[in-house]
Scaffold this motif. Structure first.
Motif, PDB file in Angstrom:
ATOM      1  N   LEU A  80      37.721 -46.366   0.060  1.00 22.86           N
ATOM      2  CA  LEU A  80      36.569 -46.967   0.724  1.00 22.86           C
ATOM      3  C   LEU A  80      35.630 -47.633  -0.280  1.00 22.86           C
ATOM      4  O   LEU A  80      35.003 -48.649   0.023  1.00 22.86           O
ATOM      5  CB  LEU A  80      35.797 -45.907   1.520  1.00 22.86           C
ATOM      6  N   PHE A  81      35.560 -47.074  -1.478  1.00 19.94           N
ATOM      7  CA  PHE A  81      34.651 -47.612  -2.489  1.00 19.94           C
ATOM      8  C   PHE A  81      35.143 -48.956  -3.037  1.00 19.94           C
ATOM      9  O   PHE A  81      34.338 -49.833  -3.356  1.00 19.94           O
ATOM     10  CB  PHE A  81      34.492 -46.612  -3.629  1.00 19.94           C
ATOM     11  N   TYR A 125      31.039 -49.081   3.121  1.00 23.08           N
ATOM     12  CA  TYR A 125      31.067 -48.166   1.982  1.00 23.08           C
ATOM     13  C   TYR A 125      31.480 -48.857   0.681  1.00 23.08           C
ATOM     14  O   TYR A 125      31.489 -48.226  -0.369  1.00 23.08           O
ATOM     15  CB  TYR A 125      32.014 -47.000   2.266  1.00 23.08           C
ATOM     16  N   ASP A 154      29.483 -48.637  -2.651  1.00 23.81           N
ATOM     17  CA  ASP A 154      28.324 -47.775  -2.382  1.00 23.81           C
ATOM     18  C   ASP A 154      28.298 -46.668  -3.440  1.00 23.81           C
ATOM     19  O   ASP A 154      29.223 -45.855  -3.510  1.00 23.81           O
ATOM     20  CB  ASP A 154      28.437 -47.177  -0.987  1.00 23.81           C
ATOM     21  N   LYS A 173      26.872 -43.918  -3.609  1.00 24.50           N
ATOM     22  CA  LYS A 173      26.966 -42.568  -3.051  1.00 24.50           C
ATOM     23  C   LYS A 173      28.425 -42.178  -2.804  1.00 24.50           C
ATOM     24  O   LYS A 173      28.796 -41.015  -2.973  1.00 24.50           O
ATOM     25  CB  LYS A 173      26.169 -42.468  -1.750  1.00 24.50           C
ATOM     26  N   VAL A 174      29.231 -43.148  -2.393  1.00 24.10           N
ATOM     27  CA  VAL A 174      30.649 -42.874  -2.161  1.00 24.10           C
ATOM     28  C   VAL A 174      31.333 -42.519  -3.478  1.00 24.10           C
ATOM     29  O   VAL A 174      32.119 -41.566  -3.556  1.00 24.10           O
ATOM     30  CB  VAL A 174      31.336 -44.082  -1.490  1.00 24.10           C
ATOM     31  N   GLN A 213      30.288 -39.037  -4.469  1.00 25.64           N
ATOM     32  CA  GLN A 213      30.967 -38.010  -3.672  1.00 25.64           C
ATOM     33  C   GLN A 213      32.420 -37.840  -4.111  1.00 25.64           C
ATOM     34  O   GLN A 213      32.939 -36.716  -4.169  1.00 25.64           O
ATOM     35  CB  GLN A 213      30.890 -38.368  -2.190  1.00 25.64           C
TER      36      GLN A 213
END
Length: 201
Positions: free
Chosen positions: A2-3, A12, A15, A17-18, A21
């Motif tokens: 997704l990143f 995403y 992102d 934050k992704v 994580q």
């Protein structure tokens, strides 16, 4: 993925934050592994003890490949070192042993192959790709060809002397990723037979 994936509208993409994580997840996974390449396998309702986690290391390798341009070099080295330990102490030697095992060849001839072992072979092939080690890829390919040859007429394999139903999709997951990585047409044919099998369940 997704990143890094912008092939479709993806909120995403890039992102931070992704990425954060993903790093946290694999750093936690690292804490579950040891210097012998074993993983303390924990599920939501059970502790399985020390295992060779072929699923975990397969996805870890792919995550590292996707994110390597965005990671601190120290993290890359740390993860690579543990991945090498898991693969070179456990997964790759295990696949190679089976290639030269008369017992394995007998079991395959009786259509007996575990879904976990199919994932071991897939992980070994991917590791060979990423490390540019053709010898590992060739071993994995030879073993996976034997597995394909051992498929039942109906399109599945036995586990514990019984026909697989529920776990047939797990084996299909390994076969599909193996075919995607290798382009091996024999595995594509086995995959098509397996999909036909589960479509009738």
């Amino acid at each position: 993925e997704l990143f890094t994936n912008n092939r479709f509208p993806n909120p995403y993409y890039m992102d931070p934050k992704v990425l954060e994580q993903a790093i946290k997840c694999w750093e936690y996974f690292y804490t579950l592994t040891d210097s012998d390449g074993k993983t303390r396998l924990v599920t939501y309702d059970n502790y399985w003890g020390l295992c060779v986690d072929e699923w975990g290391v397969f996805h870890w390798m792919n995550t590292l490949e996707l994110l390597k341009d965005y990671l601190d070099p120290k993290i890359i080295d740390k993860w690579n070192d543990r991945i090498d330990t898991i693969m070179l102490k456990n997964v790759v030697p295990g696949v190679k042993r089976q290639l030269y095992s008369n017992r394995f060849r007998y079991d395959v001839a009786q259509h007996e192959v575990s879904n976990h072992f199919c994932w071991h072979v897939t992980a070994a092939y991917r590791y060979g790709q990423l490390r540019q080690d053709r010898s590992i890829m060739d071993i994995a390919d030879e073993v996976m060809n034997l597995i394909a040859d051992g498929q039942t007429i109906s399109g599945t394999w036995y586990e514990g002397k019984t026909l697989v139903s529920k776990y047939a999709t797990v084996t299909i997951g390994a076969l599909s990723k193996y075919y995607f990585l290798s382009g091996n047409k024999k595995i594509l044919h086995a995959l098509q037979k397996s999909l036909s099998y589960i479509s009738k369940l």
